[in-house]
Design an enzyme around this catalytic site. Structure first.
Site, PDB file in Angstrom:
ATOM      1  N   GLY B 109       0.847  -1.183   0.000  1.00  0.00           N
ATOM      2  CA  GLY B 109       0.000   0.000   0.000  1.00  0.00           C
ATOM      3  C   GLY B 109       0.874   1.221   0.000  1.00  0.00           C
ATOM      4  O   GLY B 109       2.064   1.136   0.280  1.00  0.00           O
ATOM      5  N   LYS B 131       8.080  -3.145   6.453  1.00  0.00           N
ATOM      6  CA  LYS B 131       7.668  -2.433   5.250  1.00  0.00           C
ATOM      7  C   LYS B 131       8.925  -2.114   4.456  1.00  0.00           C
ATOM      8  O   LYS B 131       9.867  -1.516   4.965  1.00  0.00           O
ATOM      9  CB  LYS B 131       6.963  -1.144   5.649  1.00  0.00           C
ATOM     10  N   ASP B 224      -2.842  10.996   5.555  1.00  0.00           N
ATOM     11  CA  ASP B 224      -3.435   9.903   4.785  1.00  0.00           C
ATOM     12  C   ASP B 224      -4.355   9.080   5.679  1.00  0.00           C
ATOM     13  O   ASP B 224      -4.313   7.854   5.676  1.00  0.00           O
ATOM     14  CB  ASP B 224      -2.335   9.039   4.169  1.00  0.00           C
TER      15      ASP B 224
END
Lengths: 180, 798
Positions: B109, B131, B224
């Protein structure tokens, strides 16, 4: 791509302007296809890599109505363009990575050699061409041009076994030159 | 080549060889390759004799042959793609990151791929999320962002924020983050699956607000916030993930504009979509959208397509659909998602507090008031930006519908183009000049922008700040169309029309709000711009009237409000313009009183400038520029006066003033295209005066110094009329100087050279009277081109 066939016919007649036009058209086409391919790949790839590469070359090779000599020249040019393009891209990437490395990437665990170093390969290939030109040509056509053994043999007007031999030698030569 | 003693059999059993002799190493390689590895040492002993180098080479090739790089199995393109990070899960699933062993890929993502991994020490076992930045996105920009995330997260320890535990780099040099592994459901899925009560949903929301407020207190905006970035654990604890695009707020609680925010458009605020500065209010907005989704389970905006521009439009033009909700909750959502950041709740905490009031059945602060009305107005105010975004995206897509939601690359491209559009229309004119070669692009963008502005102006209503914005845009548009001192499109009538529209908007406003200094300043600017454009037309009287009007407006405004340095500079500009136009008319009519009047204005201008404190930054640069300009004008006035009276003392005065002007120009940054143009212009002008004084060698030197700069500018953008005119002027003046020196051939050569350039300028800008006049002078010096131009010969030697 449509008018490339026509341009190729002119190419055969030795029209230099046509050659230049073909090359510039071709380069654009090739660049676009390669970029689309790499992008699809990067996006997590639902597309089969081999199928795509095949597609790239199929499109370029689907020019049937020209004789072998012209087609061979043509594919050799494609292979050379592909080489230039990829080496160039690798160079840009290296610059980028060097920039990234400076960004405090401390815990670097020693690089593996899973991948060919395209820039080193380029340099080595230039050396190989002075020593074993036929071998260098096979590498360029097969590896960069994506042609199979049979096609290489047809273009170079040599036997299949010669292509195999030159390929094996070129590969070993280059790999030892790069890692050495 | 190999040394003696190398026993190689005669080359080539391959009769097909047309490429000559095979290399000895190749021969040996093939023969050895036919043998087993055990046989190699003996074979090589025999075959190479004492040639150790050859032997080593063959051995290494045989070793390489035994372990071929897997890349050889595929084509170069595939090998490159593998290297470039294709199929990262295959790359990394089998790997370890330092102490962490990857279990599986759990998603990708934003800009990273996320793996579930485990830390296995002797002491303990811990599940984490890692990540990693896929190589394919390995741009300096994204690497920077990634690093940023690491720093930001390390400082954020809160029960509802996924914690950063560690960070590092893969053996390929790719940075990764190790975070709490959160076992939970994305917020929207959680709501769908567990169907919590309204009260539970509101409590959940308040916990998210707490986490956001905590981040804000630590000067972090998330930027976000969306359901996918909030996981709800089995005990009902929400955890905020993915601070990938969060930005550290600077001391002023105001971050710089996100140049390429990778936001999810549906949850993004209008300021985000339009690339404006982001503050904590941005997160308040997204929280409002989130609350709506939480309560209604509806997507924020139902757009027809997923084209970036559709979503962008929706965000800026539409309100959220809160139908079916209690009025107070609808109002809370509306207040959180106001299009203007300053009209939202001032913090996540306040938003949360209002929710608490609702829960406690106390009156909420939020009111529906004029929400929809304001939303439309906001959209209108920013419509130009929107129009440009639309244009840019349509142009870039060339018929292909790109989905911002699906394509990060499109998002980035979109942002780049939006940035460019902003740059073209909204940034300073200096900025425009530093974009050589951009004229055709600007022409296209400007044409569309003009139509859009007209539509905007028609339904602008009576909002003074909106009207002022529109007027401002008209002025800028007018300048781009045909303002003589910047790179322009050479369309003078359209420029005047655009500026007239600005005047028609501002004049009634200035009457209505006489004490508003900014409106007065804007109106004065409009008049001054008009004066300057008219001065290049054949309309001296109108031009002088406009310039005087500009001065008068500012003098009046000085009486009603204390003058600041910005308006002082504007006053100086108006005075300078008045002086320059007086001077020009005096030259035109060959009347000396006009020169005196002109010089008087210029002296006033110098006095105004001297009264302005030197200041810092742009302001100071503006002041220095004005000083340079006013002295250049003094110089021009003296020179033209001298030409009328024939008194050489005027030329001396002109040269003196030019010297002051040049000194001022040289204080400005020399890497600025604009400044280099002005320096070259000043040098050219000095050359001309020296020529008038009979100092031909000095004059020639000046021309030679200035010539390359103008030539560069013309070469950079063939459509740049001003550069073309500058170059034509230089050639023409050089011709003039040669003519005075009595060197007819050179005079003809340089005059001739200027002619086609003037003609080209006049073709695009037929009303450009300066060019028309100078063209006539050049033509007068023109002689038959029979004599070749003696370029090498210089009058300087005389």
């Amino acid at each position: 791509m449509a008018d490339i066939t026509a341009l190729l016919q002119q190419w055969r007649t030795g029209d230099q302007a046509a050659v230049d036009r073909v090359c510039s058209e071709l380069y654009k086409e090739l660049h676009g296809m390669a970029a689309r391919y790499l992008y699809a790949e990067r996006g997590g790839g639902t597309l089969q890599a081999t199928a795509l590469v095949h597609d790239v070359y199929l499109r370029l090779r689907s020019i049937r109505d020209i004789d072998w000599e012209a087609r061979g020249q043509f594919l050799a040019v494609v292979a050379r363009m592909m080489r230039n393009m990829l080496v160039d891209a690798a160079r840009k990437r290296a610059v980028r990575e060097r920039g990234a490395v400076e960004l405090e990437l401390a815990a670097k665990l020693g690089r593996t050699d899973d991948f060919l170093d395209f820039m080193a390969l380029d340099v080595a290939l230039d050396k190989l061409v002075t020593e074993s030109p036929r071998s260098a040509r096979v590498v360029e056509l097969r590896f960069f041009g994506g042609l199979d053994v049979k096609e290489c043999a047809e273009i170079m007007q040599v036997s299949l076994s010669t292509v195999e031999r030159e390929w094996r030698y070129g590969r070993a030569w280059l790999q030892s030159a790069i890692t050495g | 080549m190999e040394g003696p003693g190398c026993k190689v059999q005669s080359p080539d059993d391959d009769s097909e060889s047309s490429l000559g002799r095979q290399h000895p190493a190749q021969e040996l390689f093939h023969r050895a390759a036919a043998l087993t590895a055990e046989q190699w040492p003996g074979f090589l002993d025999r075959a190479c004799g004492g040639n150790a180098a050859l032997r080593l080479r063959v051995e290494r090739m045989l070793a390489a042959d035994g372990k071929p790089n897997p890349d050889w199995q595929v084509s170069a393109l595939e090998a490159f793609a593998r290297r470039d990070g294709g199929e990262p899960e295959m790359d990394y699933a089998v790997r370890s990151f330092g102490r962490y062993r990857v279990l599986k890929r759990i998603g990708s993502g934003g800009m990273g791929v996320v793996y579930k991994a485990v830390r296995e020490d002797d002491q303990y076992r811990q599940t984490v999320a890692i990540k990693i930045l896929p190589c394919g996105l390995d741009t300096p920009d994204s690497v920077q962002r990634f690093r940023h995330e690491r720093q930001v997260l390390a400082n954020l320890v809160h029960p509802s924020i996924a914690r950063l535990l560690d960070g590092g780099a893969t053996d390929d040099g790719l940075p990764y983050l190790v975070m709490d592994f959160v076992e939970g459901l994305p917020l929207d899925t959680f709501v769908k699956q567990t169907a919590p009560s309204m009260a539970d949903r509101l409590r959940l929301f308040q916990r998210v607000c707490d986490a956001v407020q905590f981040a804000h207190r630590n000067l972090v905006v998330h930027c976000d916030i969306k359901p996918a970035n909030i996981l709800v654990e089995s005990d009902g604890t929400p955890k905020l993930l993915d601070f990938g695009i969060s930005q550290l707020l600077d001391e002023g609680h105001l971050s710089r504009t996100a140049t390429a925010p990778l936001m999810t458009p549906e949850y993004a605020s209008p300021e985000q979509v339009l690339g404006k500065p982001l503050t904590t209010a941005t997160d308040v907005y997204s929280l409002g959208v989130l609350l709506n989704v939480l309560l209604t389970a509806r997507r924020p905006y139902q757009t027809d397509g997923e084209r970036p521009v559709d979503v962008t439009r929706a965000v800026c033009e539409r309100g959220l659909d809160t139908s079916g909700l209690p009025e107070d909750l609808g109002n809370i959502i509306a207040m959180a998602t106001r299009k203007e950041p300053e009209r939202r709740y001032s913090s996540a905490e306040q938003l949360s507090a209002d929710v608490a009031r609702y829960v406690a059945h106390r009156p909420v602060l939020a009111r529906r008031d004029t929400f929809l009305y304001r939303a439309r107005k906001y959209a209108r105010r920013n419509a130009l930006a929107l129009a440009l975004v639309f244009l840019a995206v349509t142009a870039a897509g060339s018929g292909v519908t790109v989905s911002l939601l699906q394509s990060r690359r499109a998002a980035r491209r979109f942002d780049e183009i939006r940035g460019l559009s902003h740059y073209l229309i909204f940034d300073t004119y200096d900025g425009m000049a530093s974009l050589p070669g951009s004229t055709p692009l600007r022409k296209a963008v400007v044409g569309q922008a003009r139509q859009y502005l007209d539509r905007l102006a028609r339904d602008a209503g009576d909002d003074p700040s909106l009207a002022a914005d529109i007027a401002d845009s008209y002025v800028r548009l007018g300048m781009i169309l045909g303002y003589p001192y910047i790179q322009n499109l050479g369309d003078t009538p359209a420029a005047l029309a655009s500026i007239e529209k600005a005047r028609a908007i501002l004049e009634p406003l200035a009457r209505k709000f006489p004490r508003r200094a900014t409106i007065a300043a804007s109106l004065a600017t409009v008049y001054r711009r008009r004066a300057i454009i008219l001065s290049r037309e054949d309309r001296a009287d109108e031009s002088i009237a406009a310039a005087r009007q500009a001065v008068a407006i500012l003098e009046r405004s000085k009486q009603s409000a204390p003058i600041d340095s910005q308006r002082s500079l504007e006053l100086a500009r108006a005075q300078l313009t008045a002086g320059a136009v007086e001077e020009w008319r005096a030259t035109e009519q060959r009347r000396t009183p006009g020169f005196e009047a002109g010089l008087l204005w210029m002296r006033k201008c110098i006095a105004t400038l001297e009264a302005v404190p030197p200041g810092a930054g742009t302001e100071s640069a503006d002041r220095v520029t004005l000083i340079a300009m006013v002295y250049q004008n003094v110089s021009d006035t003296q020179r033209n006066w001298g030409e009328v009276t024939g008194d050489p003392r005027h030329y001396e005065a002109a040269l003196l003033a030019s010297g002051k002007s040049l000194a001022a120009w040289r204080k400005l940054p020399a890497d600025d295209v604009r400044v280099r143009r002005d320096v070259a212009d000043c040098v050219t002008s000095m050359g001309r005066v020296m020529g008038l004084l009979g100092r031909y060698a000095d004059a020639e030197q000046s021309y030679q110094e200035a010539l390359p700069e103008f030539e560069r500018l013309v070469a950079a953008d063939r459509d740049n009329l001003e550069a073309k005119q500058d170059l034509a002027n230089l050639c023409n003046y050089r011709g003039e100087t040669f003519a005075r020196a009595g060197r007819k051939a050179e005079a003809a050569h340089w005059s001739n050279r200027s002619i086609p350039m003037y003609e080209s300028v006049l073709q695009h800008d037929p009303r450009n009277r300066e060019s028309a006049e100078l063209l006539e002078k050049a033509k007068a010096r023109k002689v038959a081109p029979a004599q070749p131009a003696p370029v090498k010969h210089s009058i300087g030697r005389q």
